[in-house]
Scaffold this motif. Structure first.
Motif, PDB file in Angstrom:
ATOM      1  N   TYR A 239     -15.442   2.163   1.870  1.00 62.07           N
ATOM      2  CA  TYR A 239     -14.187   1.882   1.162  1.00 62.07           C
ATOM      3  C   TYR A 239     -13.464   0.774   1.917  1.00 62.07           C
ATOM      4  O   TYR A 239     -13.312   0.856   3.136  1.00 62.07           O
ATOM      5  CB  TYR A 239     -13.311   3.134   1.134  1.00 62.07           C
ATOM      6  N   ASP A 240     -13.055  -0.249   1.239  1.00 63.93           N
ATOM      7  CA  ASP A 240     -12.272  -1.404   1.711  1.00 63.93           C
ATOM      8  C   ASP A 240     -12.969  -2.734   1.403  1.00 63.93           C
ATOM      9  O   ASP A 240     -12.305  -3.724   1.129  1.00 63.93           O
ATOM     10  CB  ASP A 240     -11.970  -1.368   3.220  1.00 63.93           C
TER      11      ASP A 240
ATOM     12  N   ASN B 193     -13.501   4.841   4.944  1.00 64.56           N
ATOM     13  CA  ASN B 193     -13.438   3.383   5.034  1.00 64.56           C
ATOM     14  C   ASN B 193     -14.768   2.812   5.533  1.00 64.56           C
ATOM     15  O   ASN B 193     -15.671   3.549   5.925  1.00 64.56           O
ATOM     16  CB  ASN B 193     -12.269   2.918   5.922  1.00 64.56           C
TER      17      ASN B 193
ATOM     18  N   TYR C  62     -11.042  -3.028  -1.690  1.00 60.68           N
ATOM     19  CA  TYR C  62      -9.591  -2.960  -1.539  1.00 60.68           C
ATOM     20  C   TYR C  62      -9.100  -4.408  -1.417  1.00 60.68           C
ATOM     21  O   TYR C  62      -9.330  -5.046  -0.383  1.00 60.68           O
ATOM     22  CB  TYR C  62      -9.266  -2.177  -0.269  1.00 60.68           C
TER      23      TYR C  62
ATOM     24  N   ASP D  96      -3.118   7.933   1.695  1.00 61.57           N
ATOM     25  CA  ASP D  96      -4.409   7.284   1.438  1.00 61.57           C
ATOM     26  C   ASP D  96      -5.550   8.292   1.537  1.00 61.57           C
ATOM     27  O   ASP D  96      -6.437   8.343   0.674  1.00 61.57           O
ATOM     28  CB  ASP D  96      -4.660   6.159   2.450  1.00 61.57           C
TER      29      ASP D  96
ATOM     30  N   ASN E  57       0.815  -1.212   0.000  1.00 55.99           N
ATOM     31  CA  ASN E  57       0.000   0.000   0.000  1.00 55.99           C
ATOM     32  C   ASN E  57       0.849   1.262   0.000  1.00 55.99           C
ATOM     33  O   ASN E  57       0.489   2.281   0.589  1.00 55.99           O
ATOM     34  CB  ASN E  57      -0.980   0.030   1.177  1.00 55.99           C
TER      35      ASN E  57
ATOM     36  N   GLY F 269      -9.845   4.738  -6.624  1.00 60.82           N
ATOM     37  CA  GLY F 269     -10.849   4.222  -5.694  1.00 60.82           C
ATOM     38  C   GLY F 269     -11.783   5.308  -5.206  1.00 60.82           C
ATOM     39  O   GLY F 269     -13.005   5.129  -5.165  1.00 60.82           O
TER      40      GLY F 269
ATOM     41  N   ARG G   2      -7.716   9.502  -1.837  1.00 56.20           N
ATOM     42  CA  ARG G   2      -9.138   9.180  -1.971  1.00 56.20           C
ATOM     43  C   ARG G   2      -9.975  10.447  -2.092  1.00 56.20           C
ATOM     44  O   ARG G   2     -10.933  10.496  -2.870  1.00 56.20           O
ATOM     45  CB  ARG G   2      -9.599   8.326  -0.786  1.00 56.20           C
TER      46      ARG G   2
ATOM     47  N   ASN H 254      -5.417   4.525  -4.999  1.00 55.63           N
ATOM     48  CA  ASN H 254      -6.451   5.075  -4.134  1.00 55.63           C
ATOM     49  C   ASN H 254      -7.151   6.282  -4.739  1.00 55.63           C
ATOM     50  O   ASN H 254      -8.290   6.588  -4.372  1.00 55.63           O
ATOM     51  CB  ASN H 254      -5.850   5.436  -2.772  1.00 55.63           C
TER      52      ASN H 254
END
Length: 330
Positions: A268-269, A241, A286, A186, A141, A159, A190, A156
């Motif tokens: 998210y994830d 998340n 993710y 991150d 990551n 994402g 995002r 990300n």
């Protein structure tokens, strides 16, 4: 370590042979400045400490907090590959701080020839230095160009874009974003993806719709209160998340609002909890377990001297549609 080479290292680092031995064998505390000088001398002279039998059978892993579901999935992926190769797993927590991350990785030197590291607080230069000291060092990551062959990362930005674009496609115009208050890439990436999706749809970015909060259940719950206090039109919330999204759902309920009828929510994830929330959570997947498995294979390959020509990989997230978003385009 041979006596002759020990003396050469001591001379190059301007320390005693006893200090060289302590640094290499980690048998006593030594100042960080001295440790750095010795390891610089080791690299300059082309010396590689002998890896013991226990080190050869151990894979190290550094995560921010082993109690978090995200890192649980990551460690499970590492362990699955470690077992196949008959290796044991040594885990250290970075505790979301530069000093703790440094100490956690430093503890692996000499104890593991493979290390999968999730680091968000250390600089690129420090991590590059660690990579030169652990044969099978792999970053997960995170992507650093100079050690690209040791990196398994996720896009990300894309994402974040996927999450907000999905809401736009469903007819939402008043979209809030709960970002992490942590100052890490991150969170920035995002949010950047969110902004891209709004700009693409010609939706003006109103900073009152962006709230920074802890990336936790309570952070999501309190974030909802902050958004509602602004008194703005609101049809959807994107969260940093899934754990935060769970708190958002609870916060909406506390305020007499339902999801998705009143406010849609995207996470998210794609953690396990996303499938068991009510309503089931639409989220960005993710693939941390797959990434962890790949990182472990790469670490083992590097430790054997056969992974230097493997290109680093930036994987792409995907969107998982469930039932937490109301289609307002109909």
């Amino acid at each position: 370590m041979g006596c002759v080479f020990g003396r050469e290292l001591a001379k190059e680092a301007d320390v005693s042979t006893a200090t060289v031995s302590r640094v290499v064998n980690r048998s006593a505390k030594t100042s960080e400045e001295v440790v750095q000088r010795v390891w610089q001398a080791i690299r300059k002279l082309g010396y590689r400490p002998v890896i013991g039998r226990q080190s050869a059978t151990t894979i190290g892993a550094v995560v921010s907090d082993v109690s978090e579901p995200f890192f649980g999935q990551m460690l499970k992926g590492i362990d699955q590959i470690a077992r196949v190769h008959d290796k044991q797993l040594l885990i250290h927590n970075g505790h979301y701080s530069e000093q703790s991350e440094y100490q956690a990785i430093e503890r692996l030197i000499g104890r593991c020839e493979c290390a999968i590291v999730h680091s968000k607080w250390l600089s690129d230069d420090v991590l590059v230095d660690f990579a030169s000291r652990i044969p099978g060092f792999v970053l997960i990551n995170r992507y650093i160009e100079s050690i690209a062959h040791r990196c398994i990362a996720l896009d990300n930005v894309h994402g974040g874009y996927l999450a907000s674009r999905y809401l736009v496609q469903k007819g939402h115009r008043h979209i809030a974003y709960l970002c992490s208050e942590q100052f890490i890439d991150d969170s920035h990436n995002r949010l950047q993806g969110h902004r891209m999706a709004l700009a693409e749809a010609n939706i003006d970015l109103d900073h009152r719709y962006i709230v920074a909060c802890p990336p936790s259940e309570d952070g999501g719950r309190l974030g909802v209160y902050d958004l509602l206090a602004n008194g703005l039109p609101l049809t959807a919330i994107v969260t940093y998340n899934d754990v935060m999204a769970a708190g958002v759902l609870f916060g909406l309920q506390e305020n007499g609002l339902t999801c998705p009828q009143d406010v849609s929510v995207v996470g998210y994830d794609d953690l396990v909890i996303a499938r068991y929330l009510h309503p089931k959570l639409s989220t960005v997947r993710y693939p941390i377990s797959v990434m962890a498995q790949q990182a472990t294979r790469l670490a083992i390959s590097l430790s054997r001297g056969s992974g230097e020509n493997i290109a680093g990989q930036v994987m792409m997230p995907t969107f998982v549609e469930r039932s937490s978003v109301l289609d307002r385009s109909i």
